[in-house]
Scaffold this motif. Structure first.
Motif, PDB file in Angstrom:
ATOM      1  N   GLN A 189       0.837  -1.200   0.000  1.00  0.00           N
ATOM      2  CA  GLN A 189       0.000   0.000   0.000  1.00  0.00           C
ATOM      3  C   GLN A 189       0.874   1.254   0.000  1.00  0.00           C
ATOM      4  OE1 GLN A 189      -2.662   1.150   3.532  1.00  0.00           O
ATOM      5  NE2 GLN A 189      -4.078   0.778   1.848  1.00  0.00           N
ATOM      6  N   ALA A 190       1.897   1.258   0.827  1.00  0.00           N
ATOM      7  CA  ALA A 190       2.807   2.412   0.854  1.00  0.00           C
ATOM      8  C   ALA A 190       3.395   2.631  -0.539  1.00  0.00           C
ATOM      9  CB  ALA A 190       3.914   2.192   1.884  1.00  0.00           C
ATOM     10  N   ALA A 191       3.819   1.536  -1.173  1.00  0.00           N
ATOM     11  CA  ALA A 191       4.433   1.645  -2.496  1.00  0.00           C
ATOM     12  C   ALA A 191       3.430   2.157  -3.526  1.00  0.00           C
ATOM     13  CB  ALA A 191       4.985   0.291  -2.925  1.00  0.00           C
ATOM     14  N   ARG A 192       2.161   1.721  -3.397  1.00  0.00           N
ATOM     15  CA  ARG A 192       1.136   2.118  -4.371  1.00  0.00           C
ATOM     16  C   ARG A 192       0.716   3.568  -4.230  1.00  0.00           C
ATOM     17  NH1 ARG A 192      -1.311  -3.163  -3.362  1.00  0.00           N
ATOM     18  NH2 ARG A 192      -2.538  -2.232  -1.694  1.00  0.00           N
ATOM     19  N   VAL A 193       0.515   4.028  -2.995  1.00  0.00           N
ATOM     20  CA  VAL A 193      -0.166   5.324  -2.862  1.00  0.00           C
ATOM     21  C   VAL A 193       0.735   6.494  -2.476  1.00  0.00           C
ATOM     22  CG1 VAL A 193      -2.304   4.153  -2.206  1.00  0.00           C
ATOM     23  CG2 VAL A 193      -0.877   5.162  -0.431  1.00  0.00           C
ATOM     24  N   SER A 194       1.956   6.221  -1.996  1.00  0.00           N
ATOM     25  CA  SER A 194       2.685   7.350  -1.419  1.00  0.00           C
ATOM     26  C   SER A 194       3.753   7.924  -2.334  1.00  0.00           C
ATOM     27  CB  SER A 194       3.311   6.943  -0.084  1.00  0.00           C
ATOM     28  OG  SER A 194       4.411   6.092  -0.284  1.00  0.00           O
ATOM     29  N   ASP A 195       4.096   9.160  -2.078  1.00  0.00           N
ATOM     30  CA  ASP A 195       5.191   9.842  -2.769  1.00  0.00           C
ATOM     31  C   ASP A 195       6.472   9.770  -1.946  1.00  0.00           C
ATOM     32  OD1 ASP A 195       3.585  11.094  -4.995  1.00  0.00           O
ATOM     33  OD2 ASP A 195       2.512  11.847  -3.236  1.00  0.00           O
ATOM     34  N   PHE A 196       6.304   9.761  -0.614  1.00  0.00           N
ATOM     35  CA  PHE A 196       7.447   9.666   0.293  1.00  0.00           C
ATOM     36  C   PHE A 196       7.137   8.593   1.327  1.00  0.00           C
ATOM     37  CE2 PHE A 196       7.325  13.895  -1.405  1.00  0.00           C
ATOM     38  CZ  PHE A 196       8.654  14.132  -1.755  1.00  0.00           C
ATOM     39  N   THR A 197       8.186   7.901   1.750  1.00  0.00           N
ATOM     40  CA  THR A 197       7.993   6.869   2.763  1.00  0.00           C
ATOM     41  C   THR A 197       9.023   7.040   3.870  1.00  0.00           C
ATOM     42  OG1 THR A 197       7.175   5.282   1.120  1.00  0.00           O
ATOM     43  CG2 THR A 197       7.946   4.370   3.206  1.00  0.00           C
ATOM     44  N   GLY A 198       8.550   6.850   5.104  1.00  0.00           N
ATOM     45  CA  GLY A 198       9.445   6.848   6.254  1.00  0.00           C
ATOM     46  C   GLY A 198       9.349   5.511   6.961  1.00  0.00           C
ATOM     47  N   LEU A 199      10.496   4.944   7.306  1.00  0.00           N
ATOM     48  CA  LEU A 199      10.520   3.698   8.073  1.00  0.00           C
ATOM     49  C   LEU A 199      10.874   4.008   9.525  1.00  0.00           C
ATOM     50  CD1 LEU A 199      10.540   0.581   8.414  1.00  0.00           C
ATOM     51  CD2 LEU A 199      12.966   0.649   7.809  1.00  0.00           C
ATOM     52  N   PHE A 200       9.955   3.664  10.413  1.00  0.00           N
ATOM     53  CA  PHE A 200      10.199   3.807  11.846  1.00  0.00           C
ATOM     54  C   PHE A 200      10.670   2.469  12.407  1.00  0.00           C
ATOM     55  CE2 PHE A 200       8.641   7.921  13.390  1.00  0.00           C
ATOM     56  CZ  PHE A 200       8.050   8.412  12.250  1.00  0.00           C
ATOM     57  N   TRP A 201      11.529   2.557  13.422  1.00  0.00           N
ATOM     58  CA  TRP A 201      12.050   1.351  14.066  1.00  0.00           C
ATOM     59  C   TRP A 201      12.398   1.734  15.492  1.00  0.00           C
ATOM     60  CZ3 TRP A 201      12.408  -3.368  11.634  1.00  0.00           C
ATOM     61  CH2 TRP A 201      13.038  -4.385  12.362  1.00  0.00           C
ATOM     62  N   LEU A 202      11.739   1.103  16.449  1.00  0.00           N
ATOM     63  CA  LEU A 202      12.012   1.372  17.867  1.00  0.00           C
ATOM     64  C   LEU A 202      12.044   2.867  18.184  1.00  0.00           C
ATOM     65  CD1 LEU A 202      14.866  -1.268  18.487  1.00  0.00           C
ATOM     66  CD2 LEU A 202      12.474  -1.428  19.221  1.00  0.00           C
ATOM     67  N   GLY A 203      11.065   3.594  17.667  1.00  0.00           N
ATOM     68  CA  GLY A 203      10.949   5.013  17.997  1.00  0.00           C
ATOM     69  C   GLY A 203      11.852   5.935  17.223  1.00  0.00           C
ATOM     70  N   GLU A 204      12.633   5.366  16.294  1.00  0.00           N
ATOM     71  CA  GLU A 204      13.491   6.226  15.473  1.00  0.00           C
ATOM     72  C   GLU A 204      13.056   6.172  14.016  1.00  0.00           C
ATOM     73  OE1 GLU A 204      17.660   5.593  16.069  1.00  0.00           O
ATOM     74  OE2 GLU A 204      17.394   5.488  18.247  1.00  0.00           O
ATOM     75  N   GLU A 246       9.786   5.750  -4.378  1.00  0.00           N
ATOM     76  CA  GLU A 246      10.411   4.908  -5.391  1.00  0.00           C
ATOM     77  C   GLU A 246      11.841   4.566  -5.013  1.00  0.00           C
ATOM     78  OE1 GLU A 246      11.035   6.402  -9.381  1.00  0.00           O
ATOM     79  OE2 GLU A 246      11.824   4.368  -9.688  1.00  0.00           O
ATOM     80  N   GLN A 247      12.554   5.571  -4.538  1.00  0.00           N
ATOM     81  CA  GLN A 247      13.947   5.357  -4.113  1.00  0.00           C
ATOM     82  C   GLN A 247      14.016   4.403  -2.926  1.00  0.00           C
ATOM     83  OE1 GLN A 247      16.083   9.068  -3.475  1.00  0.00           O
ATOM     84  NE2 GLN A 247      17.272   8.087  -1.852  1.00  0.00           N
ATOM     85  N   MET A 248      13.111   4.620  -1.986  1.00  0.00           N
ATOM     86  CA  MET A 248      13.089   3.786  -0.782  1.00  0.00           C
ATOM     87  C   MET A 248      12.897   2.310  -1.133  1.00  0.00           C
ATOM     88  SD  MET A 248      12.758   4.567   2.576  1.00  0.00           S
ATOM     89  CE  MET A 248      11.960   4.044   4.065  1.00  0.00           C
ATOM     90  N   PHE A 249      12.007   2.056  -2.084  1.00  0.00           N
ATOM     91  CA  PHE A 249      11.683   0.662  -2.402  1.00  0.00           C
ATOM     92  C   PHE A 249      12.654   0.030  -3.404  1.00  0.00           C
ATOM     93  CE2 PHE A 249       7.854   1.714  -0.177  1.00  0.00           C
ATOM     94  CZ  PHE A 249       7.378   0.510   0.308  1.00  0.00           C
ATOM     95  N   THR A 250      13.409   0.869  -4.123  1.00  0.00           N
ATOM     96  CA  THR A 250      14.322   0.273  -5.107  1.00  0.00           C
ATOM     97  C   THR A 250      15.787   0.387  -4.688  1.00  0.00           C
ATOM     98  OG1 THR A 250      14.333   2.351  -6.340  1.00  0.00           O
ATOM     99  CG2 THR A 250      12.789   0.648  -7.086  1.00  0.00           C
ATOM    100  N   ARG A 251      16.123   1.507  -4.035  1.00  0.00           N
ATOM    101  CA  ARG A 251      17.520   1.719  -3.637  1.00  0.00           C
ATOM    102  C   ARG A 251      17.593   2.256  -2.219  1.00  0.00           C
ATOM    103  NH1 ARG A 251      17.978   6.149  -6.724  1.00  0.00           N
ATOM    104  NH2 ARG A 251      16.051   5.722  -7.815  1.00  0.00           N
ATOM    105  N   PRO A 252      17.150   1.480  -1.221  1.00  0.00           N
ATOM    106  CA  PRO A 252      17.226   2.001   0.145  1.00  0.00           C
ATOM    107  C   PRO A 252      18.679   2.215   0.555  1.00  0.00           C
ATOM    108  CG  PRO A 252      16.655  -0.333   0.155  1.00  0.00           C
ATOM    109  CD  PRO A 252      16.642   0.111  -1.273  1.00  0.00           C
ATOM    110  N   VAL A 276      14.313   5.561  10.721  1.00  0.00           N
ATOM    111  CA  VAL A 276      15.515   4.930  10.158  1.00  0.00           C
ATOM    112  C   VAL A 276      15.871   5.543   8.814  1.00  0.00           C
ATOM    113  CG1 VAL A 276      16.442   2.766   9.248  1.00  0.00           C
ATOM    114  CG2 VAL A 276      15.056   2.762  11.328  1.00  0.00           C
ATOM    115  N   GLU A 277      14.846   5.703   7.990  1.00  0.00           N
ATOM    116  CA  GLU A 277      15.092   6.238   6.650  1.00  0.00           C
ATOM    117  C   GLU A 277      13.841   6.942   6.156  1.00  0.00           C
ATOM    118  OE1 GLU A 277      17.094   3.524   4.047  1.00  0.00           O
ATOM    119  OE2 GLU A 277      16.956   4.860   2.312  1.00  0.00           O
ATOM    120  N   PHE A 278      14.045   8.021   5.448  1.00  0.00           N
ATOM    121  CA  PHE A 278      12.929   8.781   4.890  1.00  0.00           C
ATOM    122  C   PHE A 278      13.343   9.214   3.492  1.00  0.00           C
ATOM    123  CE2 PHE A 278      10.480  12.761   4.352  1.00  0.00           C
ATOM    124  CZ  PHE A 278       9.216  12.216   4.481  1.00  0.00           C
ATOM    125  N   ALA A 279      12.565   8.858   2.490  1.00  0.00           N
ATOM    126  CA  ALA A 279      12.998   9.112   1.114  1.00  0.00           C
ATOM    127  C   ALA A 279      11.797   9.080   0.179  1.00  0.00           C
ATOM    128  CB  ALA A 279      13.999   8.034   0.684  1.00  0.00           C
TER     129      ALA A 279
END
Ligand SMILES: Nc1ncnc2c1ncn2[C@@H]1O[C@H](COP(=O)(O)OP(=O)(O)O)[C@@H](O)[C@H]1O
Ligand SMILES: [Mg+2]
Length: 254
Positions: free
Chosen positions: A211-226, A234-240, A228-231
């Protein structure tokens, strides 16, 4: 291309009592784009979302450090009126939560409370416009006086979107708002989000990476309150950039 920022979040920490739930979050949220927040259960996604309209304020013992600005205005400044903030930053929850009232009254609720209309005709116009924006009008236009609880779950969730839209927000937050819905109803909401981003800034929390890949322009990955990555998505899913992101996206972690 320069983008307009809706939210600017800097060095955000969030505490439930002594427990640090969000740690040093920096994020820019682009106006009229869809930003998706992903990550395992308990990593702070909902907490972060609730910081954006100060819904955590209602939980005793919580504390915020750092800054969150909405179009340059610090939303935690004492001069910020929280009722206005929540009108500007609306929220759609996991489970549809319509009032046990008519479809019309559900959508009219916010405009009535906030005194947005002068007369019945204006109110009727807002209700119709909001239901159209939520892609529900055609299904309910002949049953506006019927109880909202008679609608299907997917329709109820679109009604909740209409209820948010009716108070003319700038931002709409969705917290796992399709997780209680079947795949068809989910798809309808995803299509709707793609429409809504022409008018509104959208932030969604989802545990569904597709769903994130389908609908979003930007994605942020949270992990233990941090964060981790925000991009860009497309970049996040192909070249994290981070190994943890790659591991999470490929299902090796989380
Ligand atoms: N009302 C609360 N009181 C105390 N701790 C909470 C509360 N809500 C969430 N937490 C804790 O904060 C952390 C982040 O939770 P949450 O934001 O709900 O994560 P997510 O939405 O990513 O599943 C978890 O450890 C959770 O147990
Ligand atoms: Mg959550």
């Amino acid at each position: 291309m320069t983008e307009t920022l809706a939210f600017t979040i800097r060095d955000l920490n969030f505490y439930y009592g002594p427990k640090l739930a969000l740690s040093r979050i920096d994020m820019d949220i682009q106006s009229r784009r869809v930003t998706a927040l992903i990550g395992p259960s308990g990593c702070g996604k909902s907490t972060f979302l609730r910081c954006l309209n100060r819904m955590n304020d209602t939980i005793p013992g919580t504390r915020v450090e750092g800054t969150i600005s909405l179009y340059g205005q610090d939303i935690y400044d004492p001069s910020m009126d929280v009722v206005t903030l929540r009108q500007r930053v609306g929220m759609v929850f996991q489970k549809p939560n319509p009032f046990p009232q008519s479809i019309f009254d559900n959508v009219a609720f916010g405009p009535r409370v906030l005194g947005l209309t002068q007369n019945k005709r204006e109110l009727t116009e807002i209700v119709e416009h909001s239901l159209r924006q939520a892609a529900l009008w055609d299904e309910v236009k002949d049953s506006l006086n019927e109880n909202a609880l008679g609608l299907s779950l997917g329709q109820q969730q679109r009604l909740c979107i209409a209820r948010v839209v009716a108070v003319k927000p700038e931002v709409i937050l969705f917290d796992e708002s399709t997780s209680a819905l079947d795949p068809i109803a989910t798809l309808r909401i995803e299509e709707l989000i793609a429409e809504l981003k022409q008018t509104y800034t959208i932030v969604i929390v989802t545990h569904n990476m597709q769903q994130a890949a389908r609908v979003s322009d930007f994605t942020g990955l949270f992990w233990l309150g941090e964060l981790v990555e925000f991009a860009p998505t497309e970049q996040m899913f192909t070249r994290p950039e981070k190994e943890l992101t790659e591991a999470y996206l490929t299902g090796r972690m989380g």
